[in-house]
Design an enzyme around this catalytic site. Structure first.
Site, PDB file in Angstrom:
ATOM      1  N   CYS A  24       0.719  -0.462   0.310  1.00 57.08           N
ATOM      2  CA  CYS A  24      -0.458  -0.210  -0.492  1.00 57.08           C
ATOM      3  C   CYS A  24       0.593   1.344   0.389  1.00 57.08           C
ATOM      4  O   CYS A  24       1.805   0.551  -0.156  1.00 57.08           O
ATOM      5  CB  CYS A  24      -1.365  -0.332   1.187  1.00 57.08           C
ATOM      6  SG  CYS A  24      -0.032   0.329   3.145  1.00 57.08           S
ATOM      7  N   ASN A  27       2.245   1.135   4.152  1.00 57.71           N
ATOM      8  CA  ASN A  27       2.758   0.412   5.045  1.00 57.71           C
ATOM      9  C   ASN A  27       2.691   0.180   6.127  1.00 57.71           C
ATOM     10  O   ASN A  27       3.034  -0.094   7.400  1.00 57.71           O
ATOM     11  CB  ASN A  27       4.055  -0.497   4.963  1.00 57.71           C
ATOM     12  CG  ASN A  27       4.606  -1.647   5.137  1.00 57.71           C
ATOM     13  OD1 ASN A  27       5.467  -1.806   5.539  1.00 57.71           O
ATOM     14  ND2 ASN A  27       3.125  -1.964   5.326  1.00 57.71           N
ATOM     15  N   CYS A  29      -1.068   0.479   7.374  1.00 61.79           N
ATOM     16  CA  CYS A  29      -2.775   0.620   6.970  1.00 61.79           C
ATOM     17  C   CYS A  29      -2.992  -0.856   6.759  1.00 61.79           C
ATOM     18  O   CYS A  29      -3.187  -2.072   7.118  1.00 61.79           O
ATOM     19  CB  CYS A  29      -3.487   1.179   6.762  1.00 61.79           C
ATOM     20  SG  CYS A  29      -3.480   2.621   7.897  1.00 61.79           S
ATOM     21  N   ARG A  30      -3.354  -0.885   5.053  1.00 63.97           N
ATOM     22  CA  ARG A  30      -3.596  -2.097   4.174  1.00 63.97           C
ATOM     23  C   ARG A  30      -2.994  -2.839   4.289  1.00 63.97           C
ATOM     24  O   ARG A  30      -3.815  -3.957   4.350  1.00 63.97           O
ATOM     25  CB  ARG A  30      -4.458  -1.132   3.217  1.00 63.97           C
ATOM     26  CG  ARG A  30      -5.421  -0.156   3.236  1.00 63.97           C
ATOM     27  CD  ARG A  30      -5.658   0.946   2.094  1.00 63.97           C
ATOM     28  NE  ARG A  30      -4.603   1.282   1.631  1.00 63.97           N
ATOM     29  CZ  ARG A  30      -4.036   2.472   0.366  1.00 63.97           C
ATOM     30  NH1 ARG A  30      -5.504   1.791  -1.250  1.00 63.97           N
ATOM     31  NH2 ARG A  30      -3.506   3.106   0.008  1.00 63.97           N
ATOM     32  N   SER A  31      -2.196  -2.389   4.383  1.00 70.72           N
ATOM     33  CA  SER A  31      -1.375  -3.813   3.658  1.00 70.72           C
ATOM     34  C   SER A  31      -0.414  -4.292   4.814  1.00 70.72           C
ATOM     35  O   SER A  31      -0.188  -6.496   4.645  1.00 70.72           O
ATOM     36  CB  SER A  31       0.403  -3.864   2.412  1.00 70.72           C
ATOM     37  OG  SER A  31       1.015  -2.385   3.648  1.00 70.72           O
ATOM     38  N   ASP A 141      -7.779   3.232   1.371  1.00 73.44           N
ATOM     39  CA  ASP A 141      -7.560   3.964   2.300  1.00 73.44           C
ATOM     40  C   ASP A 141      -8.130   4.822   3.518  1.00 73.44           C
ATOM     41  O   ASP A 141      -8.385   5.650   3.520  1.00 73.44           O
ATOM     42  CB  ASP A 141      -6.160   4.791   1.914  1.00 73.44           C
ATOM     43  CG  ASP A 141      -4.836   4.989   2.892  1.00 73.44           C
ATOM     44  OD1 ASP A 141      -5.255   4.577   4.080  1.00 73.44           O
ATOM     45  OD2 ASP A 141      -3.869   5.418   2.379  1.00 73.44           O
TER      46      ASP A 141
END
Length: 169
Positions: A24, A27, A29-31, A141
């Site tokens: 993401c 690095n 939140c999402r990933s 995000d």
């Protein structure tokens, strides 16, 4: 150097180990949510030795930081833990990982631009959302959002990671 990469065993790689890097922007939140979910999936199925799993960001702003506290809270609510520290995508990742699964079109463009500078890269670069059975291609995000936005990311990543795992094993 990233532990997952530095501890890579060439014999295991030759023996069928697959590798995935979730990507993401920063690095945090999402990933790392996707990475933690995927680790739990392969652990629950008893196939951790068959997968090398990591996550990274396309920018270096958060390198060394833990995931966002809301991401960690969301993962804990789903009995999922992570000790991940943010890192930036490196040239070696394109030579190491079979799959680089990113969260949105901006990440996809950035990864493809980086990959173009790496000779003989092996990574298949795709949107993680391309595996979503509900056809939500983009994983938004949640950084400027609420806890509910992190929960939505978790649910989408769970669907996508489950489908990705089923198509690759």
């Amino acid at each position: 150097m990233n532990d997952a990469i530095s501890q890579q065993d060439p014999v295991k790689m030759a023996g069928g180990q697959q590798s995935v890097l979730f990507v993401c922007l920063g690095n945090i939140c999402r990933s790392p949510i996707a990475e933690a979910i995927f680790r739990k999936l392969v652990t629950d199925r008893g196939i951790t030795s068959k997968w090398m799993v990591d996550s990274a960001g396309v920018i270096d702003f958060n390198v060394g930081n833990s995931p966002d506290s809301r991401a960690l809270s969301c993962l804990r609510q789903h009995d999922t833990e992570t000790a991940h520290k943010a890192r930036q995508v490196a040239k070696n990742d394109f030579l190491t990982f079979d799959y680089m699964l990113c969260m949105d079109e901006s990440n996809l463009r950035d990864l493809k631009k980086m990959a173009a500078k790496v000779q003989n890269f092996k990574s298949e670069i795709k949107l993680l959302g391309s595996f979503d059975p509900q056809n939500h291609l983009i994983i938004q995000d949640p950084y400027y959002g609420t806890e509910a936005d992190f929960e939505e990311v978790y649910e989408q990543c769970l669907r996508c990671c489950t489908a990705f795992l089923e198509t690759t094993t």
